[in-house]
Design a protein around this motif. Structure first.
Motif, PDB file in Angstrom:
ATOM      1  N   PRO A 404       0.818  -1.220   0.000  1.00 14.08           N
ATOM      2  CA  PRO A 404       0.000   0.000   0.000  1.00 14.08           C
ATOM      3  C   PRO A 404       0.850   1.268   0.000  1.00 14.08           C
ATOM      4  CG  PRO A 404      -0.862  -1.543   1.595  1.00 14.08           C
ATOM      5  CD  PRO A 404       0.414  -2.123   1.082  1.00 14.08           C
ATOM      6  N   SER A 405       1.973   1.259   0.704  1.00 15.30           N
ATOM      7  CA  SER A 405       2.753   2.487   0.783  1.00 15.30           C
ATOM      8  C   SER A 405       3.425   2.783  -0.551  1.00 15.30           C
ATOM      9  CB  SER A 405       3.777   2.404   1.906  1.00 15.30           C
ATOM     10  OG  SER A 405       4.677   1.378   1.643  1.00 15.30           O
ATOM     11  N   LEU A 406       3.877   1.728  -1.223  1.00 18.50           N
ATOM     12  CA  LEU A 406       4.446   1.958  -2.552  1.00 18.50           C
ATOM     13  C   LEU A 406       3.363   2.454  -3.498  1.00 18.50           C
ATOM     14  CD1 LEU A 406       6.888  -1.005  -3.241  1.00 18.50           C
ATOM     15  CD2 LEU A 406       7.386   1.358  -2.648  1.00 18.50           C
ATOM     16  N   PHE A 407       2.202   1.836  -3.356  1.00 17.83           N
ATOM     17  CA  PHE A 407       1.084   2.171  -4.223  1.00 17.83           C
ATOM     18  C   PHE A 407       0.660   3.630  -4.020  1.00 17.83           C
ATOM     19  CE2 PHE A 407      -3.612   2.136  -4.824  1.00 17.83           C
ATOM     20  CZ  PHE A 407      -3.651   1.755  -6.159  1.00 17.83           C
ATOM     21  N   LEU A 408       0.450   3.986  -2.763  1.00 14.14           N
ATOM     22  CA  LEU A 408      -0.030   5.338  -2.470  1.00 14.14           C
ATOM     23  C   LEU A 408       1.017   6.391  -2.814  1.00 14.14           C
ATOM     24  CD1 LEU A 408      -1.804   4.770   0.945  1.00 14.14           C
ATOM     25  CD2 LEU A 408      -2.870   5.277  -1.245  1.00 14.14           C
ATOM     26  N   SER A 409       2.287   6.088  -2.512  1.00 16.47           N
ATOM     27  CA  SER A 409       3.296   7.127  -2.695  1.00 16.47           C
ATOM     28  C   SER A 409       3.637   7.313  -4.168  1.00 16.47           C
ATOM     29  CB  SER A 409       4.556   6.779  -1.906  1.00 16.47           C
ATOM     30  OG  SER A 409       5.129   5.601  -2.426  1.00 16.47           O
ATOM     31  N   SER A 410       3.110   6.422  -5.027  1.00 13.80           N
ATOM     32  CA  SER A 410       3.446   6.549  -6.439  1.00 13.80           C
ATOM     33  C   SER A 410       2.564   7.564  -7.158  1.00 13.80           C
ATOM     34  CB  SER A 410       3.302   5.184  -7.115  1.00 13.80           C
ATOM     35  OG  SER A 410       1.943   4.866  -7.256  1.00 13.80           O
ATOM     36  N   SER A 415      -1.914  14.595 -11.439  1.00 16.22           N
ATOM     37  CA  SER A 415      -3.183  13.934 -11.686  1.00 16.22           C
ATOM     38  C   SER A 415      -4.083  14.017 -10.466  1.00 16.22           C
ATOM     39  CB  SER A 415      -2.944  12.485 -12.081  1.00 16.22           C
ATOM     40  OG  SER A 415      -2.012  11.907 -11.207  1.00 16.22           O
ATOM     41  N   VAL A 416      -3.473  14.121  -9.316  1.00 21.54           N
ATOM     42  CA  VAL A 416      -4.250  14.115  -8.091  1.00 21.54           C
ATOM     43  C   VAL A 416      -4.843  15.488  -7.786  1.00 21.54           C
ATOM     44  CG1 VAL A 416      -4.112  13.819  -5.616  1.00 21.54           C
ATOM     45  CG2 VAL A 416      -2.914  12.244  -7.119  1.00 21.54           C
ATOM     46  N   LEU A 417      -4.010  16.531  -7.988  1.00 20.24           N
ATOM     47  CA  LEU A 417      -4.425  17.851  -7.546  1.00 20.24           C
ATOM     48  C   LEU A 417      -5.447  18.476  -8.482  1.00 20.24           C
ATOM     49  CD1 LEU A 417      -1.016  19.190  -6.329  1.00 20.24           C
ATOM     50  CD2 LEU A 417      -2.941  18.338  -4.999  1.00 20.24           C
ATOM     51  N   LYS A 418      -5.541  17.932  -9.666  1.00 21.72           N
ATOM     52  CA  LYS A 418      -6.455  18.464 -10.651  1.00 21.72           C
ATOM     53  C   LYS A 418      -7.874  18.483 -10.134  1.00 21.72           C
ATOM     54  CE  LYS A 418      -5.494  18.144 -15.431  1.00 21.72           C
ATOM     55  NZ  LYS A 418      -5.066  17.147 -16.389  1.00 21.72           N
ATOM     56  N   GLY A 419      -8.176  17.622  -9.191  1.00 24.69           N
ATOM     57  CA  GLY A 419      -9.538  17.606  -8.682  1.00 24.69           C
ATOM     58  C   GLY A 419      -9.957  16.166  -8.477  1.00 24.69           C
ATOM     59  N   ARG A 420     -10.935  15.736  -9.200  1.00 24.09           N
ATOM     60  CA  ARG A 420     -11.448  14.386  -8.968  1.00 24.09           C
ATOM     61  C   ARG A 420     -10.426  13.360  -9.447  1.00 24.09           C
ATOM     62  NH1 ARG A 420     -16.978  12.513  -9.539  1.00 24.09           N
ATOM     63  NH2 ARG A 420     -16.504  11.739  -7.465  1.00 24.09           N
ATOM     64  N   PHE A 421     -10.247  12.388  -8.631  1.00 31.48           N
ATOM     65  CA  PHE A 421      -9.226  11.378  -8.896  1.00 31.48           C
ATOM     66  C   PHE A 421      -9.919  10.035  -8.876  1.00 31.48           C
ATOM     67  CE2 PHE A 421      -6.239   8.330  -6.998  1.00 31.48           C
ATOM     68  CZ  PHE A 421      -5.225   8.378  -7.934  1.00 31.48           C
ATOM     69  N   SER A 422      -9.804   9.336  -9.954  1.00 31.49           N
ATOM     70  CA  SER A 422     -10.554   8.082 -10.010  1.00 31.49           C
ATOM     71  C   SER A 422      -9.631   6.899  -9.798  1.00 31.49           C
ATOM     72  CB  SER A 422     -11.249   7.978 -11.360  1.00 31.49           C
ATOM     73  OG  SER A 422     -11.290   6.650 -11.760  1.00 31.49           O
TER      74      SER A 422
ATOM     75  N   LYS B  44      -3.460  26.077 -19.978  1.00 30.70           N
ATOM     76  CA  LYS B  44      -2.948  26.937 -18.920  1.00 30.70           C
ATOM     77  C   LYS B  44      -2.440  26.111 -17.730  1.00 30.70           C
ATOM     78  CE  LYS B  44      -6.869  29.004 -18.373  1.00 30.70           C
ATOM     79  NZ  LYS B  44      -7.757  28.320 -19.352  1.00 30.70           N
ATOM     80  N   SER B  45      -3.277  25.216 -17.272  1.00 33.99           N
ATOM     81  CA  SER B  45      -2.873  24.405 -16.112  1.00 33.99           C
ATOM     82  C   SER B  45      -1.671  23.541 -16.452  1.00 33.99           C
ATOM     83  CB  SER B  45      -4.024  23.516 -15.656  1.00 33.99           C
ATOM     84  OG  SER B  45      -5.083  24.316 -15.188  1.00 33.99           O
ATOM     85  N   THR B  46      -1.660  23.018 -17.677  1.00 31.51           N
ATOM     86  CA  THR B  46      -0.527  22.204 -18.108  1.00 31.51           C
ATOM     87  C   THR B  46       0.759  23.015 -18.011  1.00 31.51           C
ATOM     88  OG1 THR B  46      -2.011  21.066 -19.627  1.00 31.51           O
ATOM     89  CG2 THR B  46       0.353  20.783 -19.990  1.00 31.51           C
ATOM     90  N   LEU B  47       0.703  24.216 -18.490  1.00 36.43           N
ATOM     91  CA  LEU B  47       1.874  25.088 -18.431  1.00 36.43           C
ATOM     92  C   LEU B  47       2.316  25.298 -16.988  1.00 36.43           C
ATOM     93  CD1 LEU B  47       3.887  27.136 -19.659  1.00 36.43           C
ATOM     94  CD2 LEU B  47       2.095  28.880 -19.405  1.00 36.43           C
ATOM     95  N   LEU B  48       1.342  25.586 -16.140  1.00 35.67           N
ATOM     96  CA  LEU B  48       1.665  25.874 -14.745  1.00 35.67           C
ATOM     97  C   LEU B  48       2.301  24.649 -14.062  1.00 35.67           C
ATOM     98  CD1 LEU B  48       1.121  28.674 -13.791  1.00 35.67           C
ATOM     99  CD2 LEU B  48      -0.748  27.825 -12.382  1.00 35.67           C
ATOM    100  N   ASN B  49       1.777  23.477 -14.381  1.00 32.49           N
ATOM    101  CA  ASN B  49       2.325  22.252 -13.795  1.00 32.49           C
ATOM    102  C   ASN B  49       3.768  22.043 -14.228  1.00 32.49           C
ATOM    103  OD1 ASN B  49       0.044  21.582 -12.382  1.00 32.49           O
ATOM    104  ND2 ASN B  49      -0.820  20.349 -14.032  1.00 32.49           N
ATOM    105  N   ILE B  50       4.052  22.390 -15.472  1.00 30.90           N
ATOM    106  CA  ILE B  50       5.424  22.220 -15.942  1.00 30.90           C
ATOM    107  C   ILE B  50       6.324  23.264 -15.295  1.00 30.90           C
ATOM    108  CG2 ILE B  50       6.929  22.368 -17.963  1.00 30.90           C
ATOM    109  CD1 ILE B  50       4.695  21.020 -19.557  1.00 30.90           C
TER     110      ILE B  50
END
Ligand code: ATP
Ligand code: MG
Lengths: 800, 225
Positions: A404-410, A415-422, B44-50
């Motif tokens: 789990p720790s390897l999985f989570l830390s990867s 992709s996570v901060l963008k918002g919804r994470f599936s 925009k977000s792509t740029l910021l992430n880079i």
């Protein structure tokens, strides 16, 4: 940094109480089972370790080859101890033990002592039985000296100091002196005795000294203490020449060739293959296979619990993903996050550890009872063990937290901060695979339990070839009034018949060097099991004759010159039909005569063992047992009447009896304990698996809340939704069943090989296991599914 | 401070290939306050992430303070990031299980600042964003504006040279939004370079320069000062 991890871990646990509960409970129950198994395995492997010189002590065993068979004997002859010590400088000391039962009296106090040993004076130089009082070196030198265990001492002397006081032993004309007191021999000792009598007392007790120059009389356990640095293998290689030197001539004459082996003391209890030994009350034997089986079960249960942890943790990864992203953005490196998650899992396992310790403490008395012995008096009685268990749980934490720790830390912060994470599919295959694995183990254990119990049942109910119901056995210990007692029995209305013998099925018997005429007409030398029985024995036990006739008073020679054998004996002698054996010659223990009848084989030993050749003769001097056939009704009053007769006719001995069927089934005590333990661990395994299933199914149900809402609005019925939610998981259980079946079949087939008489594995056992596990799994899953299905759809949709 | 040329980023999924950044070139000088605008999906977000080194480009050059970082590995990027860059997001991105204080403290823990120093510095920034009185609250107990102020505090606690803000006011009403913009302006005045993505012309007016993007490329630049 750790403080931060700890904070996050604790807050996470508190925030998701239901998840934490399922997660920790699963781990705790798994760890508790594992701890108990750990205690069991440490106990079983600790036998005889209390002897400080255990590494240097060896038991002598022998293979005795006759023209007819090889006997694996743990019992040895008297001269070995003397001559081995004399001939080999590497032998520091040797000790012999002979078992006997005595009626012991002190004034009005009398007990039939069953666990008594005649021992050489060197005993306490070899073994470290906990000696508390007296002179350890000289306690067993003088004739008629006795060392008592504290328990035995209490029985005769209460709180008096017994040292120097006397008791009377049956057979001996003079009193025996108590020269030492020892604590009760520890339970994890292969040898058990309440009373140790000096070997030099043999003359006073039996009227003759030990047969120190008798090379054929197998009566003793012999243990050697080798010098430090002595090479046991090398010594063993020298033993054939040693036997030739003293006993070669006689071996050739008798055609009984004896080869000696040295068994390391610590291997005797679990691994000895020389099973022809003393009564189990004195020399206990274990089973290394059971140790292996339970170790494997323990590991499996732990794996199941760890899998729960892995599954529940990764299933929740969506919730932790955001945190991972933020921490990475704040500068965390992957290994720091790995460390954080592993620390978290260690924290969780430590919480589970504390609960597991409490659970095991609570379960210990029950576990001792199941195991049939005091595995441990308390986990806390051994601080080393607690430390080992503590380390073990940290290892479990690292092991369970690793993936789990390897999985989570990867997770990538973008992709996570963008918002919804599936995460619906991430790690899903693995989780499914692990659930299948859990259920493979659980189903295999359930199947195993079913098969173990079927075998137990089979053993209890199999027709053994003799009547074991309503037979009461009384050991007269050759009391001088035994005849009067037996004759008086016929006056009791509930007694149907009674008969003398030396042995009864399921009990001890002797074996005798015999010369038998075989099918080729030659004299075949062999060692044969021997029952001494009286005329009515065959009748009373309803043994079936297949050829010839039973003993009869009509033939005067029957009392000395007649023998009845069983079919196995006839077969061993080469006779193709029982009839051929009748009328052939025998010579056994100084008696010559003819075989007059052949009995159909009956199981006079436990069903683990094949029926061996057996001979039966009449020999009133050997009749110690009375078998009393009683009517089934009014049993208590019949027993009372028998007791009254005994107490008036044999007043100096306590009245003791048992029922033959009980005594016979006691041979299966070890198997019964095994079966019970097996059942309990199987239940635990499935319980933990179901906890995991409950967690996973509730998680996936939460994830699908919106889908369920939409479906309901569109008109789906409750049952169709329950099906939808359950089908996935039930499919996994079915896959597990398909994998578990051949595994269980293979393993249990192997287990059954230990039983000469065994039940057949049949399809219904697997079907039953499948249905049971499906039902249990369905009940677990549907609990969540039904809750979700009957919830108001508007509610779940509004939250989106 | 930042020199980007011919930068490319392509997202490949099973069916489609999306060119998020298409040979993009731009320079940002130390001390600048730049707003990036453009329609949704223009990159925009792509740029910021880079720029924030949370993601790496497929092609082109990205020079940060004179060092080419386009091909840095994860570890090196993380090192550079934690010492130089702070982030503010539209959705605050605070850890729910940590208090305000602990959230702001996080970057200091990972850069190895000692406990006593950490306390001082966290209190300093919390004071600056006027959220000191809420230091022991959890994120859910705060309003959106307060949460974003905590996020800004966390972004600056390490004294980064560059702050990247992706629609920092997107989830806020105008008065809360203005407060956050005020904060960013102050930080810029104290010397921090700021790159901010926004859809609001009003917010963009706080910056020195507006870069407008379309389909992964810059189209125009408006210099405001
Ligand atoms: N992980 C991804 N996989 C596939 N395509 C992606 C991914 N991330 C972004 N894209 C695509 O890249 C393009 C640029 O996305 P980006 O998030 O940079 O847009 P944006 O300008 O920030 O939009 P908005 O103003 O809506 O936030 C979009 O067409 C988007 O669909
Ligand atoms: Mg965007």
């Amino acid at each position: 940094m750790f403080k931060n991890y700890f904070k996050i871990a604790v807050r996470n646990l508190l925030r998701h109480k239901a998840f934490s509960f399922v997660n920790i409970l699963g781990l705790a129950v798994g760890m508790a089972s594992c701890f108990l198994i750990f205690l069991y395995v440490s106990f079983e492997t600790s036998y005889d370790n209390f002897n400080k010189k255990a590494d240097r002590i060896y038991r002598i065993v022998s293979d005795i080859k006759t023209p007819s068979e090889v006997i694996h004997s743990g019992i040895t002859i008297a001269p070995l101890a003397i001559y081995l010590k004399k001939d080999f400088p590497e032998v520091e000391d040797a000790v012999r033990l002979a078992s006997d039962g005595f009626l012991v009296t002190k004034g009005d106090i009398k007990f039939q002592e069953k666990r008594t040993l005649l021992v050489d004076s060197t005993l306490l130089n070899v073994f470290d039985f906990p000696f508390v009082e007296g002179n350890k070196v000289t306690a067993l030198t003088e004739p008629m000296s006795i060392i008592l265990s504290q328990t035995a001492s209490k029985k005769y002397f209460g709180n008096e100091d017994p040292l120097g006081k006397h008791v009377l032993l049956t057979g001996a004309a003079i009193n025996a002196t108590i020269t030492g007191i020892m604590k009760d021999i520890p339970e994890n000792s292969q040898i058990h005795a309440d009373m140790l009598v000096s070997m030099s007392s043999a003359k006073q007790i039996y009227g003759q000294s030990t047969s120190d120059s008798e090379w054929t009389n197998h009566n003793f356990l012999t243990y050697l203490l080798l010098k430090p640095n002595a090479n046991a293998k090398r010594l063993e290689e020298k033993l054939p020449a040693f036997m030739q030197k003293y006993h070669g001539q006689q071996m050739r004459e008798l055609q009984m060739y004896e080869t000696l082996f040295l068994e390391p003391l610590r291997d005797v209890y679990l691994k000895s293959t020389h099973t022809e030994v003393f009564p189990a009350t004195i020399l206990t034997t274990g089973n290394i296979n059971n140790v292996y089986i339970f170790s494997i079960i323990g590991i499996f249960i732990l794996l199941i619990a760890c899998i729960n942890f892995i599954n529940l943790t990764t299933a929740r990864s969506a919730e932790r993903a955001k945190e991972v992203g933020i921490r990475k953005m704040a500068g965390a490196l992957r290994f720091q996050l790995t460390k954080q998650f592993i620390s978290e899992s260690i924290i969780i396992t430590l919480i589970a550890f504390i609960i597991a310790v409490v659970l095991s403490v609570l379960a210990l008395p029950w576990f001792n009872q199941l195991a049939g012995k005091t595995i441990s008096t308390g986990i806390f009685s051994n601080s080393l063990q607690i430390a080992e268990l503590f380390l073990l749980s940290i290892l479990i934490g690292i092991f369970a937290g690793f993936y789990p720790s390897l999985f989570l830390s990867s997770f990538k912060p973008v992709s996570v901060l963008k918002g919804r994470f599936s995460t619906s599919t991430k790690g899903l295959m693995l989780r499914k695979g692990l659930v299948v694995f859990q259920f493979v183990i659980s189903i295999a254990l359930i199947t195993g339990t079913i098969i173990v119990y079927t075998q137990m049942n089979y053993m209890r109910n199999k027709d053994l070839g003799f009547n074991k119901e309503q037979e009461i056995i009384i050991n007269t210990n050759f009391d001088k009034n035994k005849d009067a007692f037996r004759q008086s029995l016929s006056s009791i209305s509930g007694v149907l018949s009674s008969v003398y013998s030396s042995s009864v099925p399921g009990g001890d018997y002797t074996s005798a060097y015999s010369e038998m005429q075989n099918a080729k007409g030659e004299t075949q030398k062999t060692n044969l099991n021997l029952y001494f029985i009286n005329y009515d024995y065959i009748n009373q036990y309803q043994l079936k004759l297949t050829a010839g006739r039973s003993f009869s008073k009509d033939f005067a020679t029957d009392s000395t010159q007649a023998m009845i054998i069983n079919e196995s004996a006839a077969k061993m002698l080469g006779y193709t039909s029982a009839q051929q054996a009748v009328g052939r010659n025998f010579s056994q223990w100084g008696r010559q005569g003819k075989i007059i009848g052949v009995l159909k084989d009956f199981n006079y030993k436990s069903l683990q063992q094949q029926i061996e050749p057996l001979t039966m003769r009449i020999e009133p001097g050997a009749f110690g047992l009375i078998s009393i056939k009683v009517a089934a009704n009014n049993l208590p009053s019949t027993i009372k009447a028998i007791e009254n007769k005994w107490n008036t006719i044999v007043p100096n001995r306590p009245f003791e009896y048992n029922f033959l069927d009980d005594a016979f089934n006691q041979q299966y005590n070890a198997e019964n304990n095994f079966g019970n333990l097996f059942l309990n661990f199987a239940v635990l395994a499935i319980f933990i698996s179901c906890l995991g299933l409950l967690g996973l199914s509730s998680y996936s149900t939460i994830q699908r809340t919106k889908e369920i809402g939409v479906r309901k609005v569109l008109g789906a019925s409750v049952s169709s939704i329950v099906n939808l939610l359950s089908a996935d998981f039930l499919k996994l259980v079915l896959i597990a069943f398909v994998i578990a079946t051949p595994l269980a079949w293979f393993a249990m087939n192997k287990w059954l090989q230990d039983f000469a008489y065994r039940t057949h594995i049949s399809w219904w056992m697997f079907a039953l296991a499948a249905i049971a596990s499906l039902l249990i799994a369905f009940a677990t899953i549907s609990f969540q599914a039904i809750k979700a299905a009957i919830a108001n759809p508007v509610k779940s949709l509004r939250t989106e | 401070m930042i020199n980007i040329s011919q930068l490319e980023k392509v997202y490949r999924t099973e069916e489609v290939e999306t060119v998020a950044l298409n040979k993009l070139t731009m320079d940002i000088k130390t001390g600048e306050f730049v707003a990036v605008m453009g329609p949704s999906g223009c990159g925009k977000s792509t740029l910021l992430n880079i720029l924030g080194m949370l993601d790496d480009p497929d092609d082109g050059s990205f020079i940060f303070n004179g060092i080419e970082v386009a091909h840095f590995n994860e570890r090196k990027r993380a090192d550079l990031r934690k010492n130089n860059i702070g982030f503010v997001f539209q959705s605050f991105n605070l850890i729910d299980e940590l208090t305000v204080f602990e959230n702001v403290e996080l970057p200091l823990i990972y850069t190895g600042v000692k406990t006593a120093d950490r306390k001082k510095r966290v209190e300093e920034v919390l004071d600056k964003v006027q959220i000191m009185h809420r230091r022991n609250h959890y994120p859910q107990q705060l309003s959106g504006g307060q949460q974003q102020r905590v996020a800004v505090a966390r972004a600056v606690v390490n004294h980064p040279k560059l702050i990247l803000a992706d629609e920092p006011t997107g989830n806020l009403d105008s008065s809360n939004g203005n407060e956050v913009m005020q904060l960013l302006t102050e930080l810029n005045e104290q010397g921090t370079t700021i790159v901010m993505v926004t859809h609001s012309e009003h917010d963009a007016r706080y910056s020195h320069r507006i870069i407008r993007m379309l389909d992964g490329q810059t189209v125009t630049e408006n210099i405001l000062i």
